[in-house]
Motif scaffolding. Sequence first.
Motif: not given
Length: 689
Positions: A41-53
């Motif tokens: 939704d055009n929001n990149c600054w207030e989101l969390h970091i997602h990690c997957d392995w």
Amino acid sequence: MALLTAGWLLLILLVNTPKDFAAAGPPDRDFQPKCYIPCEDNNCWELHIHCDWGHAFEPQVPVKYSLHWQTVHSDEGNVTTGASLNGVINRVHFFMNSKLRVWVQAESQQGSARSLEVVFNTGHIMKPARPKIVWSQQDPLEISWNSACNEPHLSLGSCDVRYCTEVDKTWIEEKIGANVNYEFYGEVQPAVFYEFQVRCSCATGLMSDWSASHRIKSLEAAPTGEMDVWEDCGVPATNIVCVITWKMLPISQAHGHILGYEWTLSKHGNDEFFNVSTAEPMGWLVCHEMQCYLNLSLKNVTSVNISAYNAQGSTEPSYLALPTTERTPKHAIDVTINTENLTVLWDLRSQRPDINSIKEYVVQYKQAGRHLGQGFDWMRVNKSHGTATFRGHFEKYTPYQVSLFKVTPNGQSQHFSSVIGYSHQGTPSKGPSFKISSIAATRVTLVWEPVPLAMQRGLILYYQIGIQGQMAVYNVTNSPQDTSETFELRDLNPDQEYEVWIKAVTEAGPGPEVMARFKTEQEEQLKSQRLILTLLLPVCFLIILGGILVSLSFCRGAGKVCVCLNERIPDAYNSGIFKLMKEQMDDRLVWIGNDICEPHPTISVLEVVAIKEPACGEYSDSEDLNTKPATKSKQRDGKDYSKRVDSDQEKGASELVNREDSWNSDEEDDVTLGYEKHFMPTTVEMLES
């Protein structure tokens, strides 16, 4: 005994121990997390970091994962994810455009392991949203999409485009740089759906996921090539009921939606034109899957021309000469069928065909029991080849008739051979239909129709025939022709009831029995026939005797009687009738079958010695012609002719032959034949006259 039991228990434990558990060890270290910040939704600054392995150890071994990170200020944090293969680093634990070190810890009962570390700038792991294709056109093929980097106030990095067609599902990928539109410059296939996808990245970020597929259908063009047309005449193949069938044009040839078909039927120089729409077939056009057939009578039709058309044009007419099932001498072909493939092999080199007279071969198969135009397929094969393979689903216990044809350059076809094949054989589900055609006293003839092809469930090798209660079983080889078969049971007893059975046998075994009852003819019938023939014997004998009497001539004179005799007189003892009667009494069948009337009886020669030859016609009124010969015959022989005939079986023919020679003797006591003395005067009587 206790040690043996313990050993067996240990062996059972090892066998039933899960392989993964037995081989399990410490978790593998060869995995690395991948982290990104999704821009939704055009929001990149207030989101969390997602990690997957995306790495899992043995599924039978429980493993617990935990995601760890460390900032440049040596602040550490972690979160336990359990069995999950991904985790999230909350926004409050890091700063934008700062370095972050991330790794994953795995623990199990066998030990623990730490993954490889990944270090990144939090400002460079932003992953833009998937682009959206907002515009397209057919000619030329072109698409455009929006930029996902406008809202984060970042410049567009680069984009990739990939496409495929409904004919070829292989994706073709192109890099187009920082653009939001794409034009297809390749060769466009007419009336084909093209599928496009786009992905982009911002100047300092990761590449987005692929966009949703966008489909564009290219413009239509006139169809190309010719239709593949053939003839389906069912199983068994006949020219009485046939339909014209063809394969639908592939997309690469149709170049658009086929609106209908045009065909011309030639009937000995007279042409009939038809046009049927696919939207309104009017019962003439029947299509199933990728094949269609013409539901129209082909009586007196000699050839067919068919073409398909769309909004832009039509194909070249496809020519087919009829009939295609002309029978020629059989040539063997080999067929192998399983549930997925049908393979045909042939070798016609021994026939030395003229290679210039062959355009191609056509191999076809037909599933027995299916309607015309269904369960039917064919394949055109290069004339230099000798094999063909059909792929599909071939049902068990179902007969498939496979045929091979030769097609000449002028479109004529010639049938080479047909065989029946099965993917898997079973026993027949029904026995043959049979009946008793003729009955005699000691034999009977059976006639039966073959088991219907749809119920054979396998190739019938032979038929078994037997009589209930008897051990003897007769095997009758199955005839390849679809005709009735016969078999004769012999050495039966007259006037007796029998129950006969028959069953068909395939390689899987015999099918059900079919029974029939009959009764042989009575012995009295044969006796009545013999009685009739016995009554006819006297009639034949009287006819012969009458012929003998007619051969005698009586010449009458004024005072004497001279009997003018025929030179040859029938000899009853040499007659074949009496010999035949004796043989027929021993064999009743010979009695019935042979002729009882002797056509050419044996003739005895009568020698007359004339001392004084009287004139024919002289006779004396005082002499009795009938008295003297008869009296002397009785005196000399002692028996009349009739009694001698009755004693034939006792004395034999040899005695009569010896007496026949006594005609040349001058002695009065010589024995003469009773037959001659009964009807003829003696030599002395002739001299005295």
